[in-house]
Design an enzyme around this catalytic site. Structure first.
Site, mmCIF file in Angstrom:
data_model
loop_
_atom_site.group_PDB
_atom_site.id
_atom_site.type_symbol
_atom_site.label_atom_id
_atom_site.label_comp_id
_atom_site.label_asym_id
_atom_site.label_seq_id
_atom_site.Cartn_x
_atom_site.Cartn_y
_atom_site.Cartn_z
ATOM 1 N N SER A 130 74.132 36.887 20.327
ATOM 2 C CA SER A 130 74.268 38.204 19.701
ATOM 3 C C SER A 130 72.903 38.875 19.509
ATOM 4 O O SER A 130 71.905 38.184 19.263
ATOM 5 C CB SER A 130 74.949 38.047 18.336
ATOM 6 O OG SER A 130 74.843 39.235 17.595
ATOM 7 N N TYR B 238 73.655 45.379 21.170
ATOM 8 C CA TYR B 238 73.938 46.589 20.397
ATOM 9 C C TYR B 238 72.821 47.554 20.751
ATOM 10 O O TYR B 238 71.646 47.314 20.422
ATOM 11 C CB TYR B 238 73.896 46.317 18.883
ATOM 12 C CG TYR B 238 75.134 45.655 18.318
ATOM 13 C CD1 TYR B 238 76.404 46.196 18.521
ATOM 14 C CD2 TYR B 238 75.034 44.497 17.546
ATOM 15 C CE1 TYR B 238 77.537 45.591 17.985
ATOM 16 C CE2 TYR B 238 76.161 43.893 17.007
ATOM 17 C CZ TYR B 238 77.405 44.443 17.231
ATOM 18 O OH TYR B 238 78.516 43.850 16.703
ATOM 19 N N THR C 191 78.214 45.992 23.650
ATOM 20 C CA THR C 191 79.339 46.170 22.732
ATOM 21 C C THR C 191 79.543 47.650 22.456
ATOM 22 O O THR C 191 78.612 48.352 22.050
ATOM 23 C CB THR C 191 79.094 45.385 21.423
ATOM 24 O OG1 THR C 191 79.028 43.992 21.759
ATOM 25 C CG2 THR C 191 80.207 45.607 20.416
ATOM 26 N N LYS D 52 81.906 45.312 26.295
ATOM 27 C CA LYS D 52 82.701 44.508 25.356
ATOM 28 C C LYS D 52 83.336 45.417 24.312
ATOM 29 O O LYS D 52 82.626 46.151 23.613
ATOM 30 C CB LYS D 52 81.802 43.479 24.652
ATOM 31 C CG LYS D 52 82.526 42.664 23.584
ATOM 32 C CD LYS D 52 81.639 41.578 23.013
ATOM 33 C CE LYS D 52 82.403 40.711 22.035
ATOM 34 N NZ LYS D 52 82.621 41.357 20.735
ATOM 35 N N HIS E 176 86.899 43.354 18.684
ATOM 36 C CA HIS E 176 85.900 42.801 17.783
ATOM 37 C C HIS E 176 86.547 41.810 16.797
ATOM 38 O O HIS E 176 86.121 41.677 15.654
ATOM 39 C CB HIS E 176 85.202 43.932 17.017
ATOM 40 C CG HIS E 176 83.718 43.743 16.877
ATOM 41 N ND1 HIS E 176 82.798 44.440 17.607
ATOM 42 C CD2 HIS E 176 82.984 42.932 16.067
ATOM 43 C CE1 HIS E 176 81.574 44.091 17.249
ATOM 44 N NE2 HIS E 176 81.655 43.157 16.318
HETATM 45 C C1 FMN Z 1 81.387 36.308 12.133
HETATM 46 C C2 FMN Z 1 81.517 37.167 13.356
HETATM 47 C C3 FMN Z 1 80.396 37.828 13.833
HETATM 48 C C4 FMN Z 1 80.498 38.624 14.978
HETATM 49 N N1 FMN Z 1 79.364 39.222 15.470
HETATM 50 C C5 FMN Z 1 79.449 39.935 16.614
HETATM 51 C C6 FMN Z 1 78.277 40.499 17.190
HETATM 52 O O1 FMN Z 1 77.185 40.330 16.691
HETATM 53 N N2 FMN Z 1 78.432 41.230 18.326
HETATM 54 C C7 FMN Z 1 79.651 41.420 18.926
HETATM 55 O O2 FMN Z 1 79.744 42.099 19.952
HETATM 56 N N3 FMN Z 1 80.774 40.870 18.407
HETATM 57 C C8 FMN Z 1 80.701 40.135 17.282
HETATM 58 N N4 FMN Z 1 81.829 39.546 16.786
HETATM 59 C C9 FMN Z 1 83.112 39.652 17.524
HETATM 60 C C10 FMN Z 1 83.285 38.484 18.494
HETATM 61 O O3 FMN Z 1 82.380 38.579 19.562
HETATM 62 C C11 FMN Z 1 84.704 38.423 19.091
HETATM 63 O O4 FMN Z 1 85.029 39.671 19.631
HETATM 64 C C12 FMN Z 1 85.787 37.974 18.095
HETATM 65 O O5 FMN Z 1 85.288 37.077 17.155
HETATM 66 C C13 FMN Z 1 86.949 37.352 18.853
HETATM 67 O O6 FMN Z 1 88.007 37.061 18.023
HETATM 68 P P1 FMN Z 1 88.279 35.606 17.354
HETATM 69 O O7 FMN Z 1 87.276 35.445 16.272
HETATM 70 O O8 FMN Z 1 89.675 35.737 16.840
HETATM 71 O O9 FMN Z 1 88.139 34.545 18.427
HETATM 72 C C14 FMN Z 1 81.753 38.761 15.637
HETATM 73 C C15 FMN Z 1 82.854 38.082 15.143
HETATM 74 C C16 FMN Z 1 82.749 37.288 14.027
HETATM 75 C C17 FMN Z 1 83.972 36.548 13.542
#
Ligand code: FMN
Length: 366
Positions: A112, A135, A161, A236, A260
């Site tokens: 990330s 980002y 993203t 994404k 997300h």
């Molecule tokens: C704690 C957390 C932090 C996340 N941080 C980012 C991030 O920094 N950038 C991003 O594109 N998506 C982020 N996401 C989204 C994840 O990449 C992903 O789309 C999502 O967690 C998928 O669903 P799931 O948790 O049900 O497997 C984050 C998700 C979580 C749970």
């Protein structure tokens, strides 16, 4: 973690239960929660409950091949680790430990922008190339430098993203008082100044814009980024087939069907409900990924049957990281992979190419 406790972790949800006991409330809520009323968070999981698998019987499944080549690299199985922020909240070595977990699981980790260890340090620690989630920053010059840096460090793909242009209401996070602890910064952004790199995570009541995510990103920036890059570009956070088609026309290499994890706009559809429509539009012409609610091998099977080339998991590996570090991630991924192989074997599939949409039906209304 002792062996008997570890042996009781049998499915991905077991890791959440154990992580919840170990993490402080704010850190747990940061992982588990979604935006606003969490309609989308719930919809992601509910969508899988609506899908039934129609197995083919009497197929010789004595050999099952789960491998898939993505952007020229062979993956042993079609499951990657989605980008997530702030791993030092969950393990003292933070993202370095996650890298070890990914390496031990033989899978690709997407780092990330909001990692608490720099991409360069993560890539140095890794036995395999990582991907980077971007980002876009207001300062496009800084953004250009950032993608140049990560590419030079060995990054194999960039995931831009696109579903979080402004903050989302994170009521649960705010109630739990979640913020980046003092001393923890987004190491990739440190060149913009320590203050910016440690800016508020989601702001708070009344804060629409975020200091470390540009609100003015358009298709023009996608074209610009495409021209800057020498490695594949994925978008994404795409849910509309038309947007996937535009991504394809502009020369993107892949799309991640994602909301997300229900953390951005609440009320958008589940990713699984949009996947077949997107696959019908662009499937086969760019790499297609899905994330959101993947917790079982049968979920991976359903996503591939609906047209995904591979899936990504988010929350589950953070829970595993909190519970047992790299070993936790390794074991959690082994559980998911084996469940997926079992789903294939029990459904009569011996290769990913034999998993088809015709093997699914929607659950009849009761
Ligand atoms: C704690 C957390 C932090 C996340 N941080 C980012 C991030 O920094 N950038 C991003 O594109 N998506 C982020 N996401 C989204 C994840 O990449 C992903 O789309 C999502 O967690 C998928 O669903 P799931 O948790 O049900 O497997 C984050 C998700 C979580 C749970």
């Amino acid at each position: 973690m002792d062996i008997s406790a570890r042996s009781m972790l049998l499915c991905l949800d077991d890791y959440e239960v154990t992580a919840r006991e170990l993490l402080n409330k704010a850190a747990y809520e940061y992982i588990a929660s979604g935006a606003a009323d969490e309609k989308t968070l719930k919809a992601n999981r509910a969508a899988f409950d609506e899908i039934e698998i129609l197995p083919q019987v009497l197929v010789d499944v004595s050999s099952i091949d789960t491998s898939r080549t993505i952007f020229g690299r062979k993956h042993d199985y079609p499951i990657l680790l989605a980008p997530t922020g702030y791993h030092r909240l969950f393990h003292e070595r933070g993202e370095i430990e996650s890298v070890y977990g990914a390496n031990r699981s033989n899978t690709t980790l997407i780092a990330s922008t909001f990692s608490t260890v720099s991409f360069e340090a993560m890539q140095r620690a890794s036995a395999a190339p990582l991907w980077f989630q971007l980002y876009m920053q207001r300062d496009r010059g800084f953004t250009r430098e950032l993608v140049r840096r990560v590419t030079e460090a060995g990054c194999e793909a960039i995931c831009l993203t696109v579903d979080l242009a402004v903050n989302s209401p994170r009521d649960r996070e705010l109630r739990a008082g979640f913020e980046l602890p003092a001393g923890m910064v987004r190491e990739n952004l440190i060149d913009m100044g320590r203050e910016t790199a440690s800016a508020a995570h989601s702001g708070g009541v009344g804060m629409l814009y975020n200091q470390v995510r540009a609100p003015n990103v358009t298709w023009k920036d996608v074209e610009w980024l495409r021209d800057e890059l020498t490695i594949p570009l994925l978008l994404k956070g795409v849910l509309r087939p038309e947007d996937a088609e535009t991504a394809r026309q502009l020369g993107c290499d892949g799309v991640i069907v994602s909301n997300h994890g229900g953390r951005a706009l609440d009320g958008v559809p589940s990713t699984m409900s949009m996947l077949p429509k997107i696959a019908d539009k662009v499937g086969g012409s760019l790499a297609l990924f899905l994330d959101g609610g993947i917790r079982r091998g049968t979920d991976v099977f359903a996503a591939l049957a609906m047209g995904a080339d591979a899936v990504m998991v988010g929350r589950s590996y953070l829970y595993a990281l909190a519970v047992d570090g790299a070993e936790g991630i390794e074991r959690m991924m082994a559980i998911l992979k084996t469940e997926f192989e079992m789903a294939m074997g029990l459904a009569g599939c011996t290769a990913l190419s034999t998993i088809e949409r015709a093997m699914l039906q929607m659950r009849p209304a009761r």
